[in-house]
Design a protein around this motif. Structure first.
Motif, PDB file in Angstrom:
ATOM      1  N   GLY A  15       5.965  -3.478 -10.795  1.00 22.64           N
ATOM      2  CA  GLY A  15       6.718  -2.688  -9.777  1.00 22.64           C
ATOM      3  C   GLY A  15       5.795  -1.780  -8.713  1.00 22.64           C
ATOM      4  N   ARG A  16       4.425  -2.449  -8.799  1.00 21.57           N
ATOM      5  CA  ARG A  16       3.348  -1.456  -7.922  1.00 21.57           C
ATOM      6  C   ARG A  16       3.371  -1.777  -6.524  1.00 21.57           C
ATOM      7  N   ALA A  17       3.991  -2.853  -6.069  1.00 23.41           N
ATOM      8  CA  ALA A  17       3.592  -3.656  -4.870  1.00 23.41           C
ATOM      9  C   ALA A  17       4.320  -2.468  -3.741  1.00 23.41           C
ATOM     10  N   ALA A  18       5.490  -2.003  -4.088  1.00 21.18           N
ATOM     11  CA  ALA A  18       6.217  -1.350  -2.959  1.00 21.18           C
ATOM     12  C   ALA A  18       4.931  -0.087  -2.477  1.00 21.18           C
ATOM     13  N   GLY A  19       4.492   0.496  -3.620  1.00 22.37           N
ATOM     14  CA  GLY A  19       3.654   1.783  -3.022  1.00 22.37           C
ATOM     15  C   GLY A  19       2.279   1.215  -2.450  1.00 22.37           C
ATOM     16  N   VAL A  20       1.835   0.011  -2.197  1.00 24.80           N
ATOM     17  CA  VAL A  20       0.904  -0.364  -1.663  1.00 24.80           C
ATOM     18  C   VAL A  20       0.957  -1.483  -0.440  1.00 24.80           C
ATOM     19  N   SER A  21       2.056  -1.151   0.144  1.00 20.97           N
ATOM     20  CA  SER A  21       2.488  -2.297   1.116  1.00 20.97           C
ATOM     21  C   SER A  21       1.433  -2.313   2.292  1.00 20.97           C
ATOM     22  N   GLY A  27      -5.400   3.813 -11.739  1.00 18.88           N
ATOM     23  CA  GLY A  27      -5.696   3.517 -10.097  1.00 18.88           C
ATOM     24  C   GLY A  27      -7.114   3.277  -9.601  1.00 18.88           C
ATOM     25  N   GLN A  28      -7.794   3.078 -10.267  1.00 22.01           N
ATOM     26  CA  GLN A  28      -9.355   2.703  -9.816  1.00 22.01           C
ATOM     27  C   GLN A  28      -9.335   1.378  -9.394  1.00 22.01           C
ATOM     28  N   ASN A  29      -8.658   0.449  -9.630  1.00 25.26           N
ATOM     29  CA  ASN A  29      -8.765  -1.095  -9.036  1.00 25.26           C
ATOM     30  C   ASN A  29      -7.976  -0.827  -7.732  1.00 25.26           C
ATOM     31  N   LEU A  30      -7.315  -0.048  -7.549  1.00 27.73           N
ATOM     32  CA  LEU A  30      -6.557   0.287  -5.981  1.00 27.73           C
ATOM     33  C   LEU A  30      -7.597   1.002  -5.291  1.00 27.73           C
ATOM     34  N   ASP A  31      -8.370   2.058  -5.838  1.00 30.06           N
ATOM     35  CA  ASP A  31      -9.480   2.632  -5.065  1.00 30.06           C
ATOM     36  C   ASP A  31     -10.400   1.596  -4.625  1.00 30.06           C
ATOM     37  N   ARG A  32     -10.894   0.659  -5.476  1.00 35.64           N
ATOM     38  CA  ARG A  32     -11.859  -0.347  -5.264  1.00 35.64           C
ATOM     39  C   ARG A  32     -11.222  -1.304  -4.282  1.00 35.64           C
ATOM     40  N   ALA A  33     -10.093  -1.755  -4.050  1.00 34.19           N
ATOM     41  CA  ALA A  33      -9.631  -2.454  -2.933  1.00 34.19           C
ATOM     42  C   ALA A  33      -9.689  -1.676  -1.881  1.00 34.19           C
ATOM     43  N   ARG A  34      -9.334  -0.391  -1.741  1.00 34.24           N
ATOM     44  CA  ARG A  34      -9.251   0.114  -0.557  1.00 34.24           C
ATOM     45  C   ARG A  34     -10.810   0.421  -0.064  1.00 34.24           C
ATOM     46  N   THR A  35     -11.571   0.756  -0.696  1.00 32.68           N
ATOM     47  CA  THR A  35     -12.944   0.772  -0.149  1.00 32.68           C
ATOM     48  C   THR A  35     -13.644  -0.505   0.440  1.00 32.68           C
ATOM     49  N   GLN A  36     -13.036  -1.755  -0.261  1.00 32.23           N
ATOM     50  CA  GLN A  36     -13.580  -3.052   0.194  1.00 32.23           C
ATOM     51  C   GLN A  36     -12.844  -2.992   1.647  1.00 32.23           C
ATOM     52  N   GLU A  91      -1.703  -1.905   2.072  1.00 30.64           N
ATOM     53  CA  GLU A  91      -2.884  -2.850   1.474  1.00 30.64           C
ATOM     54  C   GLU A  91      -2.524  -4.293   1.404  1.00 30.64           C
ATOM     55  N   ILE A  92      -1.304  -4.407   1.195  1.00 27.85           N
ATOM     56  CA  ILE A  92      -0.840  -5.847   1.035  1.00 27.85           C
ATOM     57  C   ILE A  92      -0.939  -6.380   2.390  1.00 27.85           C
ATOM     58  N   ARG A  93      -0.370  -5.567   3.507  1.00 33.77           N
ATOM     59  CA  ARG A  93      -0.372  -6.209   4.810  1.00 33.77           C
ATOM     60  C   ARG A  93      -1.853  -6.476   5.358  1.00 33.77           C
ATOM     61  N   PHE A  94      -2.642  -5.394   5.027  1.00 35.93           N
ATOM     62  CA  PHE A  94      -3.936  -5.438   5.510  1.00 35.93           C
ATOM     63  C   PHE A  94      -4.635  -6.938   4.930  1.00 35.93           C
ATOM     64  N   ALA A  95      -4.394  -7.276   3.595  1.00 38.45           N
ATOM     65  CA  ALA A  95      -5.082  -8.531   2.991  1.00 38.45           C
ATOM     66  C   ALA A  95      -4.241  -9.713   3.978  1.00 38.45           C
ATOM     67  N   LEU A  96      -2.918  -9.703   4.164  1.00 40.05           N
ATOM     68  CA  LEU A  96      -2.120 -10.739   4.384  1.00 40.05           C
ATOM     69  C   LEU A  96      -2.727 -11.084   5.851  1.00 40.05           C
ATOM     70  N   ASP A  97      -2.644 -10.135   6.569  1.00 39.33           N
ATOM     71  CA  ASP A  97      -2.977 -10.245   8.194  1.00 39.33           C
ATOM     72  C   ASP A  97      -4.225 -10.922   8.500  1.00 39.33           C
TER      73      ASP A  97
END
Ligand code: ADP
Ligand code: MG
Ligand code: MG
Length: 373
Positions: free
Chosen positions: A180-186, A334-343, A188-194
């Motif tokens: 259920g983590r997707a809602a909190g990172v919409s 949240g470290q993997n989320l932080d990593r995704a955000r830096t990338q 970032e998900i959008r950034f990737a899908l775009d």
């Protein structure tokens, strides 16, 4: 203590070393294999590695490494004969007592390399020249591998840079959303899908034969290069586990992703993460100066390679965050989320500077061409 901290691997006795081992100790800062330094009665030193067999299928991987080293040694010698000077060389692998390039016992798989004396291994560049030397090393490696029959190389990690497939897995994970983590990172998900369509560009250019397949290293970090401790010039590339068929843009792009970033992979203050264009130029210069005659088309894809490798890496971090951090080890929530955000931040910066990256690549290409003439 974990086993590897107290066990002195008996495997060392199954290789024809010069003298008997007098000490075997953990060595280096690698994160994948368990690396030991072995010193013998003759004073000669070796690197003994317990190969990470949870990630790799060892026999085909070792076949890759044997063949890569054999060709690198042959071509390094040829290049040295032709130019009359020592070029960037290669590792030397020692077969075990049965003539096999690795030894297996109940504790795992082991291999032995000559320790490359008189070298240092840096975790981060201390100067621009250190970074330039890593570019030279990976360029030279590419040149040494020029006439390798690349279709005979095993894919040690299948679909490693199959960005299209990485996205498929990402979308599948988003819809499964097991924690259920997707809602909190919409966002970032959008950034990737775009960016999904553009992210598949290298895959397409590989498939339709626009870009040649090469022997790629796939872990083009400075800490996989040994530098001469006196001259600080590159001596050889190490860590050949991820050698696979691929595109020059993968090795180039991943080196930029890591080496020309201004912040750590898990930095939380995103304003610190930008692209260092000076580093970008330096790597481009070394890679082109020491590399083979890349095709025009290949060189043209280098900036794209930087963007796609960074995006793909971010997508993998985000996928793993959504999937409950099962692949990339984390030391904090949240470290993997932080990593995704830096990338993703770095991808935005690269997009902003795409024209400059292209200009730099063209300038450095001209520079190399005028030197050759
Ligand atoms: P990993 O995949 O775990 O990163 P590496 O093959 O990169 O494993 O080895 C880990 C470290 O061991 C390197 O960063 C380097 O410091 C050292 N090392 C590996 N091979 C050699 C060698 N042949 N000579 C000297 N040092 C080496
Ligand atoms: Mg390494
Ligand atoms: Mg490695």
């Amino acid at each position: 203590y974990p086993e590897h901290l107290w066990m002195k691997p008996a495997a060392a006795y199954h290789f024809p070393l010069d003298g008997a081992p007098v000490s075997i100790g953990l060595y280096g800062e690698g994160h994948i294999n368990t690396t030991y330094l072995v010193t013998t009665t003759s004073g000669k030193r070796y690197i003994l590695q317990k190969i990470k067999d949870t990630v790799f299928d060892v026999p085909p991987l070792m076949e890759n490494i044997e063949r890569v080293i054999r060709l690198a040694q042959k071509n390094a010698k040829k290049q040295a004969d032709e130019t009359g000077k020592m070029q960037i060389g290669s590792l030397n692998l020692i077969d075990d007592l049965d003539g096999c390039s690795y030894y297996r016992d109940e504790t795992g798989y082991y291999r032995v390399y000559d320790y490359v004396e008189g070298t240092i291994c840096l975790q981060a560049p201390e100067s621009n020249d250190d970074f330039y030397q890593s570019a030279a090393a990976f360029g030279a490696f590419q040149k040494l591998m020029q006439n390798f029959p690349v279709e005979e190389l095993h894919e040690s990690i299948p679909d490693f840079h199959n960005t299209v497939n990485r996205y498929r897995i990402f979308r599948e994970t988003v819809s499964r959303d097991p924690l259920g983590r997707a809602a909190g990172v919409s966002e970032e998900i959008r950034f990737a899908l775009d960016r999904e369509k553009g992210a598949g560009e290298l895959c397409r250019l590989r498939q339709n034969g626009t870009l040649p397949l090469r022997v790629t290293h796939n872990d083009t970090k400075l800490n996989n290069v040994l530098l001469d401790e006196k001259t600080r010039k590159a001596r050889c590339v190490i860590d050949l586990d991820t050698v696979m068929p691929g595109l020059a843009a993968y090795d180039f792009g991943d080196a930029i992703r890591f080496g020309a970033a201004t912040a750590a992979e898990d930095e939380r203050n995103l304003s610190r993460m930008t692209l260092d264009l000076e580093r970008f130029r330096i790597f481009t210069r070394g890679y082109l100066e020491y590399g083979p005659d890349f095709s025009e088309k290949e060189i043209e894809t280098f900036p794209l390679g930087a963007i796609i490798m960074t995006l793909e890496c971010g997508v993998r971090f985000l996928t793993d965050y959504l999937d409950g951090d099962r692949y990339f080890a984390i030391r904090r929530d949240g470290q993997n989320l932080d990593r995704a955000r830096t990338q993703f931040k770095l991808v935005s910066e690269m997009e902003k500077h795409l024209d400059e990256m292209r200009r730099i690549v063209r300038e450095e290409e001209d520079r190399r061409n005028s030197q050759k003439r």
